[in-house]
Every structure is written in C-alpha cells, then in structure tokens.
Scaffold this active site. Structure first.
Site, PDB file in Angstrom:
ATOM      1  CG  LEU A  74      37.703  39.342  30.068  1.00 44.90           C
ATOM      2  CD1 LEU A  74      36.906  38.366  31.150  1.00 44.90           C
ATOM      3  CD2 LEU A  74      37.258  40.464  29.634  1.00 44.90           C
ATOM      4  CG  ASP A  75      42.334  44.096  32.385  1.00 43.89           C
ATOM      5  OD1 ASP A  75      41.723  43.755  33.253  1.00 43.89           O
ATOM      6  OD2 ASP A  75      41.883  45.271  31.618  1.00 43.89           O
ATOM      7  CB  ILE A  76      45.502  40.822  35.439  1.00 42.89           C
ATOM      8  CG1 ILE A  76      45.740  39.725  36.643  1.00 42.89           C
ATOM      9  CG2 ILE A  76      45.870  42.131  35.885  1.00 42.89           C
ATOM     10  CD1 ILE A  76      47.186  39.432  37.115  1.00 42.89           C
TER      11      ILE A  76
END
Length: 271
Positions: free
Chosen positions: A106-108
């Site tokens: 999952l991106d930041i």
C-alpha cells in the site's frame, strides 16, 4: 521442493534469518558454509539434509508458514529500507514479531489491510492475479461520479497504454464535492485505484483496503496486528497450502482399558 533441492538463499530466508537478497550478500562476504565448504556464490541448490552454517553457527530449522493481518495507517511505507528515511510498517511492528514480508503493498498515503507472512514464496503466490483473490477498497474521491464511466470499468480499460482488467466499482454516496466508492479488483497494479479514479476525473483523498481475498480488515485497530490461525490459513489456501502451514493433526486419544471381568466362579462380596 524439486529433487535437486532448493536455492541456498531461499533456505536461509525460510529459517527467518534474513531476506534472500541479504542471504546473497552474506554468501558473497564468505559468512556461509555448506557441508564444511565456504560458499562464494548463491547459485547453489541444497538438499534437506545439507549442513549449513552462518558465521559458524548451524542454520536453525525453517519456521512454520504463518500469516498476519495488519492495519496499516497513513504515513508508513511498505519497504524495509528507504533512502529518504521515511518510517516503515516494519518499524512499527511489535518486537515479538518474527521477520516478515508484505503480501503486495500500500502506498504511503493509503491505509487498511496489509497481509504479512514469514514465507516469501507464499507472499509471491498470493500477489499473483492467477490466485483470483479480490482486493476490496473503500475510496473517497473529490469530484462527481459519471455513471457511464463507472459502468465501463466492469469491462476493463486502457490508460496511458496500460490495460486494466475488469473492476467492480460502486458509488456508495455523493456528499457535496466528495463521493465514497467501493472498488474491487484482482490485479493490484501499481497505483491502480488512483489511476482508475483519475481516468474518471476524480481525485482520491482517502483509500482504505478492507479485504484481500478471504481476509478482512474488520474492526482491527490502526497499527494493530493479528495472526491468522493456522487452520484458517490452511483452509483458505486449500491444496496449495505449504506443508508447514497445515496444522498438525491431533493425536487420537488412547482407548480406555476395558474393566477386567472377574474370573468365573468368583463369589461377589456381600455388602
């Protein structure tokens, strides 16, 4: 495992000591021996009975395959190391956790369910679209949804030369300039949900993964981690479950000894 064995770096990783890349660096540094010989290359297959040492210490036995649900908050990356020094989900895990890898990422600025496992092979298998597991998201986006564009996602779309497979998309509610959607997809390409929303003229301002296949985020609190029971993991993986993920059958209880019959002709005691 094939008849010729498995790669030495994989064996070290499954023992929970390091990642495969780290194992390759250890071998290059001369820290690993196989059957008394110091290794210089990771291109070596080892059999189950091989004698392996790291820094002179025998390699521990491979850990059983395990899987955890983790509620990733915003602001953490899913990489073990970051040149920019940003905080990682691996820094936030309890000290009691063994070494794990994430199943996908999952991106930041995304949050929600992240699966973690101590088995790199299992992680790679679960990431593949061929597994057929649906990844479900709750998405809040700025803008107004177009019903036709939303329906078109079910047939798959091509954006900037990248083909995206069929996507389940439903508008849950429109409140002012923001809309909430439920999105389901099976590929999980890089930034796929955000690109699909941008394709429809929407800007994502919150993205929460709520499910990965049969595993749900549920009411797991932010930054909390919960292990998936071995039986549940084996049931969901079916015949493809690693042997170490299958719970050991409980030993059958020993039959109770039958009461001895009194010898024939023995008289009963009077009360």
């Amino acid at each position: 495992m094939s008849d010729k064995g498995e790669r030495i770096a994989k064996r070290l990783a499954r023992a929970g000591l390091c990642s495969r890349r780290e194992a390759e660096r250890w071998i290059a540094a001369g820290r690993v021996t196989l059957d008394g010989e110091r290794l210089t290359s990771p291109a070596v297959d080892v059999r189950p009975d091989a004698r392996i040492t790291v820094d002179g210490r025998p390699l521990p036995a491979a850990e059983p395959t395990r899987l955890w649900r983790y509620h990733k908050p915003r602001g953490l990356i899913c990489a073990e190391r970051d040149p920019q020094g940003r905080a990682s989900v691996f820094d936030a895990l309890p000290d009691t956790m063994p070494r794990v890898v994430s199943v996908g990422r999952l991106d930041i600025v995304s949050e929600g369910l992240l699966l973690l496992t101590n088995d790199g092979d299992l992680a790679r298998r679960l990431e593949l679209p061929s597994t057929g597991w649906l990844r479900r998201y709750r998405v809040r986006a700025f803008g107004r949804a177009n019903d036709e564009a939303l329906a078109a996602l079910a047939e798959g779309v091509t954006i900037d030369g990248i083909a995206y497979g069929p996507v389940q998309a439903r508008l849950d509610r429109q409140k002012g300039d923001n809309a909430w959607f439920t999105i389901g997809l099976r590929e999980g390409k890089n930034r796929e949900v955000r690109r699909l929303m941008e394709h429809m003229g929407l800007t994502v301002n919150r993205l929460i993964r709520t499910a990965f296949g049969p595993f749900q985020l549920g009411n797991l609190a932010a930054e909390a981690v919960a292990e998936v029971p071995a039986k549940v993991l084996a049931d969901q993986l079916g015949d493809g479950a690693p042997a170490s993920a299958k719970p050991k059958p409980k030993p059958k209880p020993k039959p109770k000894p039958k009461p001895k019959k009194p010898p024939r002709g023995a008289k009963r005691r009077k009360r």
